[in-house]
Structures are given as C-alpha cells and as structure tokens.
Enzyme design. Structure first.
Site: not given
Ligand code: M6R
Length: 615
Positions: A2, A27, A75, A101-102, A488, A492, A495, A511, A610
């Site tokens: 948020c 956020r 969020w 936010n929280g 990674e 990407k 997501e 395996h 984010k």
């Molecule tokens: O801010 P952070 O690096 O701690 O965040 C960790 C993950 O939430 C973040 O890397 C998330 O997986 C991204 N959306 C990946 O692209």
C-alpha cells in the site's frame, strides 16, 4: 504494501495527492481513495481499481477541492479489493479519517470489544477498526487526537504507517510508523506525508523519515513534532537532504518503468562500483567492510537471507564467496529462516539482501540473527530503509529508484556489490593473486559496456518473443553461476506474463523435469563458454533428442550451440564469475517482450506489489 500520501498546506491538495499516489502505485494497485478537506467539509472518494480510476471518479463527482488531503493506493490484506474496503476509512462519528499501510494483527479482538460498545463497521478491514479505536479513546479519555493515537497504537500488535485527520480540529495531521515506511516532506508552510519521498520531490528536498515507534504531529503552517509512541517522549527531528530527482522517478520516454530500468543497468552498475573499484590503486574501497574486516574474515559461516530476486542474487553470491573467499555460505529464504529455529551463532555473519530494504520477512530474519549475536551486513538499494538501519553495517547498491514491480537493475547491482565484497575479502585474506584480482577489477569495469552491447540485440529478442509468446510453459536451465540466473529468468517470466516457468540446474533435468519435454516446450539454456560449457552442451542434446525447442544464451561467436538451438542470443565474453551480469539481460528482455505481446500490465502485474511489507 500500500502507498499513502498526505498534504497539509496552502496549495490544492488534490493534484499533489493524486500524482503522489500514481508514483506510489508500485506499492499496491487494487483500489484507491482520497479524502479532501476544504475548510468546511471533508469529501471522500474511493474505488476498486487503479489511481486512474480514482481520478476519473473524483473528477466526475467534483471531489477535487481542499488544502488538506489524504490518499491511499491499496494491496489488499484484510477484505477483498472493493470500494468499501478501499481507504481512507472514517470513524463511526465521521470526525476522524485514516489511511494505513500495514496490518493490525489483533484487530479481531479490538473489533469485538468496540462492537460491544456499540461501534459498527462498514468494511472488512483492520484499518477501520484502528480509526474507531482512536475515536473511542479520544472520547473516553477526553484527549487530543495525538494522545488518542499514541494510546491506541500502544494497544495494537502489527505494522503500520498511518496518517489520521480530525475534521473537528482541521489544522493538523497525525502520522505514525512501525514496520512500514513513512517520510514527511518539509516545505515552506506546508508538509507532505508519503510512503517514500517520490510524491513530494518537486516541492522539497527536505524530509524526515520516521523511525519505528515514532509519531508526528504535523501542524498546518507551523511545524512537525515527533514523539516516541511507547513513552510519549519528544524526539528531535533529523531532516535529511534528499538525493532524488524527478527524472529518476519518471519513465523518460520508455513505455514501461521495467524497460527503462533494464536500459539503466550500464549506468546503475557503474554507480554501484563508482568510488569503490579503484583500478589504479589496485584496491576496492568499502567502508562497511573495512570497518568490520576482522569480524567478517573470522566468520565460520556466511548466511545470506533474502526473498525473491534478491534471494537469487544471494545464490550467485554463494558461488562467488565460496569460490573467492573460501568461507562456507548458506542462502536462506528469509521467510523460512525466521520460523524454523535456525542454528545461528555469534561466529556467523548474516548478509541481508533487499532492494526496498522493507521486506518484512528479511527484516524479521535480521532481527532473529541479531538476537543470536550474529553480525548483520545489509545490502540494500533504498537509502535509510528499515533493513539498512537495522543492520550493523552495510553497502548500498546505488541503483537509483526501481519502480517496476519486476526487479531488474536491483538484481545486477546486488551481484555487483556482492562481487566487490567478495573480492575485497579475498584480497584481504590473501586468497587471490594480484594478477587475478586485477583481472577481475578490469573485467568488472568493462561490464557496463558489455551490458550495453547485450541490450543492442533487443530486436532479435523481440522476434524470439513473438515466436514463443503463446507457450503455456517454459523451462530455464543453467549451471554454476548461471543456475541462479535460470531461476531469475523463470521468475521474471511468470511474474509479468503469467506463463508457468521453472528454473533448474541443467543437470537436474534427467532426474525428473525432462519428462516435460516435447515439441511444445521452449527451453532457455544458458550456455556461455565459461562455466561447464561441454556439460551444458550435452544437456542441450538431451533436450533436442526429445524435440524440445532450444533458446540458447551463448557467448558471442559460439557456433556449437548455434548449430543445435532453434535460436541463440549472444552476450559478450567475460570471466565466469561475472557472466550472470550479462546472461541476465536477454532473459529480462525476453520476459518483458512476451508480457507486452500478451497484453499484460508489465509494471503492475496482478496480485503483486513492489515491496512486500507483510509476511
Ligand atoms: O525489496 P526486496 O529485494 O527485499 O524484495 C524481494 C522480493 O519481493 C522481490 O525481489 C520480488 O521477488 C520481485 N517482484 C521480483 O521481481
């Protein structure tokens, strides 16, 4: 998660708050709302959807006037995203209004107690409970808003960044923080409140970052008074001078923040090593390491804690540290580490990696490590973030703001800084020859130009994306340093394009996952010359003989993989330990183009936010 924004001052609050919410949309973006006070009335507008939907609704309903405003982009945690659950929330009397936010973890018992006293609730949120608790205390104790907020916050368990406004005393906003970030911009006779400084960057360079368990009473045209929430003691505010500029937080002609951030990587990597990598002197300068060198070198073990992409950077670091420094490394998901009673001792060094510096699980993992006496070193991008402050020492990545939800430049700059740390430790420990050290530094310095070169094959990657954009599944394979890159790449893709993708160490295929291979399955294989090349070539043959489609990420000039693969994407040659900085680039572009071609919202993928400030 948020984003919250507030304004109190002589200007119209509406454009400031709405623009601020747009900047904070990374956020959370499932619903949004605003409340404006025009000196007589408070007007509320909220809606399911994005800030653009809020804007359309507010302008249609003529809710745009007032010098005091609070806004929220959500969020969802408690209650589905809808108009009612969207913030701001009023108290029962309609006098108090809050943005939050929280998460208030004990909201259930507070709600029951308030219901017994006649309070009713419109929404399913924990936030509406909090604003009513504040109101109840304010009336019962006959205290001012600030005092009521302080008493209420001492009764709640959870995390919050809040701003509360009382229309019966419309010359102040009360803000408070625990676990979620909150910045207060200090202008001339005006104040701004926000989850980060981006909403007010064009108005002021001065900001106070509230610490955990602090609250601020912000008086119209006067001042900001900070107090500790626990014991109500005053605190002298520390005003930071902001380094942010507008250009850094706007798209600058790119279609998406993610694309802009992918293209920023050459500069971001330079910014990461600037001043640290000193080729002429043959040294790496890093104060956070130098000041704690003995402690770190004596470590029996390095434990890396992180989440998501930062966890992948941690996996790359495991290879680098074990290779160069010969200290055993364990890489842990922060969310698992914090709850599994891990063995941690004062001889451990814990490295916490986080772009935002606000990830709840990583923060909790650090606190746990500290309780057990471990030395905690933070690698963060956001200056002054909670993880940076909670760590004993650290190094910033200096990547600049990363706004796209999918991490790109955060990953490569984290690898850069972790490599510098490993090299520094290896040199101090006498584990690396002068020649190899120098070779590494020279090669590191050459990386930005090589990233630039890797970005130039974008059109070719776009074409490959068009071929595979409708595939329901993808596999990503790599070995050694490039195994985490495969993970990674898969993250990407899933997501932002919602295609199912898995990353695997190439040799693990036989395996189990090889059973998935058929003529429909695109397999992205990282097969650079340095790093188990022949073994990976054999893995490619195994996939080929089962009719899988191969997209090879290869070293420039490679002919062997080219002769077997359906497509190859070339990256320049570098030393093995630095290949992830190059092989990551085509995978970022591939996922970006596929997502765009599938009509996905690249910067705001569904269900995500984010910074994950809830567990
Ligand atoms: O801010 P952070 O690096 O701690 O965040 C960790 C993950 O939430 C973040 O890397 C998330 O997986 C991204 N959306 C990946 O692209």
């Amino acid at each position: 998660m948020c984003g919250i924004v507030g304004y109190i001052g002589p200007r119209e609050a509406y454009p400031i708050v709405v623009k601020g919410l747009e900047r904070l949309e990374y956020r959370g973006y499932d619903s949004a709302g605003i409340v404006l006070y025009d000196g007589k009335n408070a007007q509320l507008c909220k809606t399911k959807g994005k800030v653009a939907d809020l804007k359309a609704k507010a302008e249609n309903e003529n809710i745009t006037k007032g010098n005091i405003g609070l806004g929220h982009t959500r969020w969802a945690t408690h209650g589905v995203p809808n108009d009612v659950n969207a913030h701001p929330h009023y108290s029962n009397s309609g006098d108090l209004v809050i943005i939050h936010n929280g998460i208030i973890e004990n909201y259930g018992s507070i709600k029951t107690a308030l219901e017994k006293r006649g309070y009713t609730f419109q929404s399913d949120t924990d936030t509406e409970v909090l604003v009513n608790l504040i109101e109840y205390i304010k009336n019962k104790e006959e205290v001012k808003l600030g005092k009521a907020v302080q008493i209420a916050l001492n009764q709640v368990i959870g995390a919050y960044a809040i701003a509360v406004f009382d229309r019966t005393k419309p010359d102040e906003i009360v803000a408070a923080k625990l676990g979620s970030p909150l910045a207060i911009g200090i202008g001339e006779d005006e104040f701004f409140i926000a989850s980060d400084a981006s909403p007010f960057i064009e108005f002021t360079n001065n900001a106070i970052y509230l610490e955990d368990e602090q609250m601020a009473i912000i008086k119209l045209g006067r001042d900001v008074k900070i107090r500790e929430i626990k014991n109500d003691k005053p605190v002298a505010p520390f005003v930071h001078e902001l380094q942010l500029n507008l250009e850094q937080i706007e798209k600058n002609g790119y279609d998406h923040f993610m694309l802009k951030e992918i293209h920023e990587q050459p500069e971001a990597i330079k910014d990461t090593y600037r001043g640290r990598l000193r080729i002429n002197e043959g040294i790496i300068k890093m104060a956070g390491i130098e000041d704690n060198l003995e402690k770190i070198l004596k470590a029996k073990r390095i434990i890396i804690v992180a989440c998501g992409t930062s966890w992948h950077a941690g996996l790359v670091a495991e290879y680098i540290f074990e290779d160069l420094v010969r200290i055993p490394v364990e890489v842990e998901y922060a969310s698992e580490f914090r709850y599994r009673n891990p063995v941690i001792t004062s001889e451990d060094v814990v490295i916490a990696i986080s772009q935002s510096g606000e990830t709840a699980d990583t923060l909790a993992a650090i606190k746990l490590a500290k309780q057990h006496g471990a030395f905690v070193f933070g690698v963060c991008n956001v200056v002054g973030s909670s993880i940076a402050r909670e760590s004993h020492a650290g190094a910033y990545t200096h990547a600049g703001p990363e706004i796209g939800v999918a991490s790109t430049k955060a990953f490569t700059t984290q690898i850069t800084v972790l490599t510098l740390i490993a090299l520094k430790l290896a040199q101090s420990k006498g584990m690396i020859s002068k020649t190899d050290f120098h070779k590494y530094l020279a090669e590191m310095e050459a990386i930005p130009a090589k990233v630039e070169e890797s970005l130039k094959v974008d059109d070719h990657i776009k074409y490959i994306s068009s071929v595979y954009k409708d595939s329901p599944n993808f596999l990503y394979l790599g070995r050694g340093y490039n195994f985490p890159v495969a993970l990674e790449g898969a993250l990407k893709l899933k997501e932002i394009s919602y295609i199912h993708a898995e990353g695997y160490p190439a040799a693990e295929m036989k395996h189990g996952p090889i059973a998935l291979i058929d003529e429909q399955m695109p397999v992205v294989v990282i097969a650079t010359k340095k790093g188990h090349y022949e073994k990976v070539v054999s893995n490619i043959q195994e996939i080929k003989s089962r009719k899988g489609k191969i997209i090879g990420i290869v070293t420039k000039g490679d002919t062997e993989v080219k002769s077997m693969a359906d497509y190859v994407i070339e990256v320049p040659e570098t030393i093995e330990g630095l290949t992830p900085l190059l092989t990551t680039i085509p995978l970022q572009l591939l996922s970006y183009h596929i997502a765009v071609m599938r009509g996905c919202n690249v910067d705001q993928p569904r269900n995500l936010a984010k910074s994950v400030t809830v567990e």
